[in-house]
Design an enzyme around this catalytic site. Structure first.
Site, mmCIF file in Angstrom:
data_model
loop_
_atom_site.group_PDB
_atom_site.id
_atom_site.type_symbol
_atom_site.label_atom_id
_atom_site.label_comp_id
_atom_site.label_asym_id
_atom_site.label_seq_id
_atom_site.Cartn_x
_atom_site.Cartn_y
_atom_site.Cartn_z
ATOM 1 N N ALA A 1 68.110 -90.287 -33.433
ATOM 2 C CA ALA A 1 69.266 -90.777 -34.184
ATOM 3 C C ALA A 1 70.491 -89.943 -33.808
ATOM 4 O O ALA A 1 70.360 -88.853 -33.266
ATOM 5 C CB ALA A 1 68.990 -90.644 -35.677
ATOM 6 N N GLY B 1 63.821 -91.380 -33.528
ATOM 7 C CA GLY B 1 64.127 -92.806 -33.428
ATOM 8 C C GLY B 1 63.812 -93.361 -32.045
ATOM 9 O O GLY B 1 63.490 -94.544 -31.904
ATOM 10 N N GLU C 1 60.384 -94.345 -32.050
ATOM 11 C CA GLU C 1 60.222 -95.553 -32.880
ATOM 12 C C GLU C 1 60.633 -96.809 -32.104
ATOM 13 O O GLU C 1 60.010 -97.860 -32.240
ATOM 14 C CB GLU C 1 61.024 -95.411 -34.177
ATOM 15 C CG GLU C 1 60.433 -94.323 -35.074
ATOM 16 C CD GLU C 1 61.201 -94.150 -36.373
ATOM 17 O OE1 GLU C 1 62.364 -93.696 -36.313
ATOM 18 O OE2 GLU C 1 60.654 -94.488 -37.436
ATOM 19 N N GLU D 1 61.428 -85.570 -37.225
ATOM 20 C CA GLU D 1 62.291 -85.709 -38.416
ATOM 21 C C GLU D 1 61.968 -84.685 -39.490
ATOM 22 O O GLU D 1 62.847 -84.181 -40.189
ATOM 23 C CB GLU D 1 62.146 -87.124 -39.012
ATOM 24 C CG GLU D 1 62.755 -88.231 -38.175
ATOM 25 C CD GLU D 1 61.853 -88.729 -37.054
ATOM 26 O OE1 GLU D 1 60.787 -88.115 -36.810
ATOM 27 O OE2 GLU D 1 62.209 -89.728 -36.425
#
Ligand code: NAI
Length: 722
Positions: free
Chosen positions: A83, A122, A125, A145
């Site tokens: 992110a 991310g 992901e 995270e």
């Protein structure tokens, strides 16, 4: 395969209108395959523009009948770094990453991710949302995270266990660790390994298109099919989280999200993940952990590092093979450097070498290092008696006894033996590095490199900068820290630099409380309650009371007459109770016991000292103990900034978090001070000053900031101290 590479930008109005946006996500068609390439240097962070580009590109793939399969790739070193942390704390702008991932997964055409580099947070992901994954030799996967007080929030808590099972998924999410391509293949995180993952992905996607293959969605994965094994893994993770991270918020939420996957359908679990993610985002722990993360990077911004390139670092001398020298040698060997360990005689050298070997034997026994790697590291270690062997060293780190005369003698000799340009560093804890530098006759080459014990484990390295140090010598200290994967902080010269100077102050606050009525065990319990892994008195027992005792004796003559002095530590040391190594200190240690038990005899000594000092003991609540302890820490932290010993408040935070057990999730003492409020802190100090005005004199910086309604954070932002 013949590839017709036709490059084009996603032909949607929004992208055509903004060429800047199209810079972030580009598409080209290769046969029937749409190759979507993320391009957001330096790390391909998933900023709003990237997310928008991705949904636009996915929509294009959905609509375009010529496209029958998709490859998801990126340019640069990383696949996707995660992110965009700069967006934390800002209003969340759609499309959110979870939506982007859902759209990728829902695509009715096979999607192959070409993961050529690290896919982090991310980024992983996004890779999981693809239907197939090809990993290159440099591919890595991680869901870090948790290290920032967060959890995966774009399907990671759901897709990971469905793909690789609850146990492996929880391990990744709770540790944040990175795994390499080969391990990812073993786990089933990638389907294929390839030297050129992009080319392989395109060929594979084309083949899938030719076969008319259906998407294989991760949300339909079978990783949780063995319900019993999954439930057992979740239960084990819960116990582990409770044991190791009971004070942390996000690890338990991660386990909750995975547990839900056993009971509820995917969509409901994604909604739950999203709720839990928001709770983590709002938690003060996220603020603290993100502060710690950025502060460690900011701390590297020092004037000397910007001014000059570091000197060469290959052959490193270490003088003294005691506790610190041996640990420093291990740390250097671990980083692939050549080490020459110098001792004063053969017996001491053999002891030093044995200490290094013992560390490695331990690692081999615990399967943390292979016997071959161990042998390789030890082969880089040379031993010598006498400094002649240091003639061609690039850097020498002195770790001999903490005695100015001994250190001066070492530096005088080093200056004549070491090659021009070699950096000469001292690991002194308290001694004046300017004086040591002057004794060498080549002061521009001298810096302090203050390691922490055990040096091969502790992350912190204070780079101490004496007045005459050359900028490139200082830059070399920072370069070494990077090579050793340590957290470096620049410190000016004073008694104790940043960390030990502040420690001396809060240690006094703790000893005053003990003389005034708190037991050392109450103090330690209160500190553990705040989040320190150990109480101060436990730490002192671990470090050994004799070192601090010697320092107190040295300073006795110069101690201000009006300074309150507590004699309890001296009484323990006089009995030879130095802590764990003598099985007695503030605590009693049975054979092999490292925790220690409260000692009634210590309490009796304390009671006697209270009587001698004429103190009527009173009760301290855990809250008051913590307030006074942190009050002393914050006040001295402010002084350290005021005097320029630390460049910014955040440097103090980095030191206390990485070297002194301050709970990372609270960011550091000066971030904590801002949260409590500087006027509140000053009010408390004024109340305590009634008993001891000398000790509780507020720092001018604290007064000044409070007066102007500012905070330590404002100084961090300005990068100066006033
Ligand atoms: P130590 O007593 O365990 O080791 C000192 C070693 O230096 C001994 O092995 C001794 O034989 C050797 N030595 C003494 N004079 C020498 C000479 N002229 N030439 C070559 N070798 C010589 O001491 P420790 O604890 O390792 O401390 C070393 C330095 O590191 C001190 O300045 C100390 O203040 C500092 N330090 C210690 C920390 C700790 O937790 N122990 C933490 C950070 C710094």
């Amino acid at each position: 395969m013949t590839c017709t590479h036709s490059y084009w930008v996603v032909p949607l109005p929004a992208l055509q209108r903004s060429s800047a946006m199209s810079d972030f996500v580009q598409t080209r068609r290769v046969g029937n395959v749409l190759v979507i390439t993320i391009q957001n240097p330096p790390v391909n962070a998933l900023s709003h523009a990237v997310r928008l580009g991705l949904t636009t590109a996915v929509a294009a793939a959905r609509e375009d009948t010529l496209v029958q399969a998709v490859v998801l790739a990126s340019s640069g070193t990383l696949f996707i770094g995660g992110a965009d942390i700069r967006e934390f704390g800002q209003p969340r702008q759609p499309p959110l990453l979870s939506q982007v991932c859902d759209e990728i997964e829902a695509l009715n055409k096979p999607v192959v991710a070409a993961v050529h580099g690290p896919a982090l947070g991310g980024g992983m992901e996004v890779a999981l949302a693809a239907h197939f994954r090809v990993g290159g030799p440099q591919a890595q996967f991680a869901l870090p995270e948790v290290l920032l007080g967060l959890m995966p929030g774009a399907g990671g808590t759901q897709r990971t266990p469905r793909l690789i099972g609850a146990k492996a998924a929880l391990d990744l999410m709770l540790t944040g660790r990175r795994i390499e391509a080969a391990r990812a293949r073993e786990l089933g995180l990638v389907d294929r390994l390839a030297d050129d993952p992009l080319e392989t992905a395109i060929i594979w996607a084309q083949a899938l298109a030719d076969q008319g293959a259906a998407p294989r969605r991760t949300c339909d994965g079978h990783g949780l099919d063995d319900i019993q094994a999954s439930a057992a893994a979740i239960q084990a993770a819960r116990i582990e989280v409770q044991r190791k991270h009971s004070q942390l918020f996000s690890p338990a939420r991660i386990v909750d999200a995975v547990a839900a996957a056993l009971e509820q359908p995917f969509e409901a679990c994604i909604r739950l993940e999203s709720e839990l993610f928001l709770q983590c985002l709002d938690s003060p722990q996220r603020l603290g952990l993100v502060h710690a993360f950025f502060a460690e990077r900011e701390a590297l911004k020092v004037p000397e590092a910007a001014a000059d390139a570091p000197r060469r670092l290959e052959r490193i001398g270490v003088i003294g093979g005691g506790t610190m020298g041996a640990g420093i040698a291990v740390s250097l060997l671990d980083a692939g450097l050549q080490v020459i360990l110098v001792e004063r005689d053969e017996a001491s050298l053999a002891r030093g070498r044995a200490t290094v070997e013992k560390v490695y034997e331990g690692l081999v026994a615990k399967h943390r290092l292979s016997p071959e790697a161990c042998a390789g590291r030890l082969a880089q270690l040379e031993g010598a008696v006498g400094y002649g062997a240091l003639a061609d060293a690039d850097l020498v780190i002195e770790a001999v006894f903490e005695d100015m005369a001994v250190k001066k003698a070492v530096f005088t000799e080093l200056a004549t033996i070491c090659k021009p340009g070699a950096v000469l560093a001292t690991n002194t804890s308290y001694l004046d590095v300017d004086v040591i530098a002057a004794s060498s006759g080549r002061a521009s080459d001298v810096i302090g490199l203050h390691f922490f014990s055990p040096a091969n484990v502790m992350k912190l390295l204070e780079v101490v900068v004496p007045r005459q140090a050359a900028a490139d010598a200082v830059a070399t200290g920072f370069a070494l820290a990077k090579r050793l994967r340590k957290v470096a902080v620049r410190a000016g010269v004073c008694d104790g630099f940043i960390g030990n100077r502040i420690l001396a102050c809060y240690r006094r606050a703790a000893e005053y409380m003990v003389e005034d009525g708190a037991s050392p065990y109450e103090v330690d319990a209160a500190l553990r309650g705040f989040g320190f892994p150990m109480g101060l008195f436990q730490v002192m027992d671990l470090a050994g009371g004799d070192i601090a005792w010697a320092a107190r004796k040295r300073r006795a003559a110069t101690r201000p007459a009006d300074e309150r002095y507590v004699h309890i530590s001296d009484r323990l040391c006089e009995r030879g109770w130095f802590g764990q190594k003598t099985q007695r200190g503030w605590y009693r240690y049975a054979d092999g016991d490292r925790h220690g038990q409260p000692d009634p005899e210590v309490l009796a000594i304390i009671a006697q000292e209270r009587r001698r000092a004429g103190v009527t003991p009173r009760v301290f609540s855990a809250q008051e103990i913590v307030q006074r302890y942190l009050g002393a820490m914050i006040n001295e932290g402010a002084n350290v900034v005021l005097e320029g010993i630390a460049l910014r408040p955040l440097d103090v935070d980095v030191v206390l978090v990485n070297g002194y057990g301050f709970p990372r999730y609270r960011g550091g003492p000066l971030l904590y001070a801002d949260q409590v409020g500087l006027p509140v802190l000053l009010e408390r100090m004024q109340a305590w000053a009634v008993e001891d005005a000398q000790f509780w004199r507020p720092s001018e910086l604290l007064l000044d900031l409070a007066h102007r309604g500012e905070s330590f954070a404002s100084l961090n932002r300005r990068g100066d101290k006033r």
